[in-house]
Design a protein around this motif. Structure first.
Motif, PDB file in Angstrom:
ATOM      1  N   UNK A   3       0.946  -1.172  -0.294  1.00  0.00           N
ATOM      2  CA  UNK A   3       0.031   0.060  -0.105  1.00  0.00           C
ATOM      3  C   UNK A   3       0.776   1.253   0.073  1.00  0.00           C
ATOM      4  N   UNK A   4       0.422   2.277  -0.720  1.00  0.00           N
ATOM      5  CA  UNK A   4       1.126   3.700  -0.464  1.00  0.00           C
ATOM      6  C   UNK A   4      -0.053   4.556   0.166  1.00  0.00           C
ATOM      7  N   UNK A  29       9.610  -6.622  -0.800  1.00  0.00           N
ATOM      8  CA  UNK A  29      10.758  -6.950  -0.780  1.00  0.00           C
ATOM      9  C   UNK A  29      11.713  -5.972  -1.341  1.00  0.00           C
ATOM     10  N   UNK A  30      11.178  -5.295  -2.134  1.00  0.00           N
ATOM     11  CA  UNK A  30      12.006  -4.101  -2.979  1.00  0.00           C
ATOM     12  C   UNK A  30      11.127  -3.088  -3.566  1.00  0.00           C
ATOM     13  N   UNK A  31      11.269  -1.954  -3.472  1.00  0.00           N
ATOM     14  CA  UNK A  31      10.769  -0.937  -4.267  1.00  0.00           C
ATOM     15  C   UNK A  31      11.786  -0.435  -5.116  1.00  0.00           C
ATOM     16  N   UNK A  32      11.348  -0.408  -6.482  1.00  0.00           N
ATOM     17  CA  UNK A  32      12.282   0.297  -7.698  1.00  0.00           C
ATOM     18  C   UNK A  32      11.773   1.754  -7.746  1.00  0.00           C
ATOM     19  N   UNK A  99       6.990  -2.031  -6.970  1.00  0.00           N
ATOM     20  CA  UNK A  99       7.281  -2.884  -6.110  1.00  0.00           C
ATOM     21  C   UNK A  99       7.263  -4.220  -6.194  1.00  0.00           C
ATOM     22  N   UNK A 100       8.177  -5.090  -5.624  1.00  0.00           N
ATOM     23  CA  UNK A 100       8.440  -6.292  -5.666  1.00  0.00           C
ATOM     24  C   UNK A 100       7.929  -7.003  -4.181  1.00  0.00           C
ATOM     25  N   UNK A 101       6.862  -7.774  -4.375  1.00  0.00           N
ATOM     26  CA  UNK A 101       6.085  -8.380  -3.126  1.00  0.00           C
ATOM     27  C   UNK A 101       7.281  -9.433  -2.585  1.00  0.00           C
ATOM     28  N   UNK A 102       7.106  -9.170  -1.126  1.00  0.00           N
ATOM     29  CA  UNK A 102       7.943 -10.297  -0.467  1.00  0.00           C
ATOM     30  C   UNK A 102       7.072 -11.802  -0.634  1.00  0.00           C
ATOM     31  N   UNK A 108       4.690  -5.245  -8.727  1.00  0.00           N
ATOM     32  CA  UNK A 108       3.407  -4.923  -8.794  1.00  0.00           C
ATOM     33  C   UNK A 108       3.601  -3.122  -9.143  1.00  0.00           C
ATOM     34  N   UNK A 109       2.449  -2.726  -9.892  1.00  0.00           N
ATOM     35  CA  UNK A 109       2.509  -1.093  -9.751  1.00  0.00           C
ATOM     36  C   UNK A 109       1.632  -0.705  -8.914  1.00  0.00           C
TER      37      UNK A 109
END
Length: 121
Positions: A3-4, A29-32, A99-102, A108-109
């Motif tokens: 969520x943002x 997991x990671x935010x690009x 965002x990369x989900x754990x 995901x965008x």
């Protein structure tokens, strides 16, 4: 889920400043790349600024030199410092993130709900 949540919108007079914040939370997991878009009444949503995970930035021509995008990777948060605001900057401002989900590691965008910025003349 990722969520943002945006904050920092409001009413400001022309020539004034505001800072928007957007924090990502959830199973991350990671935010690009992260960015800000805006949508004024009757208009399409338009890009305002983006920033990559290593700090490279890109701005719309209409805000270059007035707005500054930055991020704190330790907090999964992106900021938009808006200076010299003009009535034409009035819009709902949305942040988004890649965002990369754990666990699943799916990309995901993700979009926030938006925060209203109103600039009075």
């Amino acid at each position: 889920q990722v969520q943002l949540a945006e904050s920092g919108g409001g009413l400001v007079q022309a020539g004034g400043s505001l800072t928007l914040s957007c924090a990502a939370s959830g199973s991350i997991f990671k935010i690009d790349a992260m960015g800000w878009h805006r949508q004024a009444p009757g208009n399409q949503r338009e890009l305002v600024a983006t920033i990559t995970s290593d700090g490279n930035t890109n701005y719309a021509g209409s805000v270059k030199g007035r707005f500054t995008i930055s991020r704190d990777n330790t907090k999964n948060t992106v900021y938009l410092q808006m200076d010299s605001l003009q009535p034409e900057d009035t819009a709902v401002y949305y942040c988004n993130a890649e965002a990369r989900q754990r666990f699943t590691l799916r990309w995901l965008e993700v979009w926030g709900q938006g925060t209203l910025v109103t600039v009075s003349s």
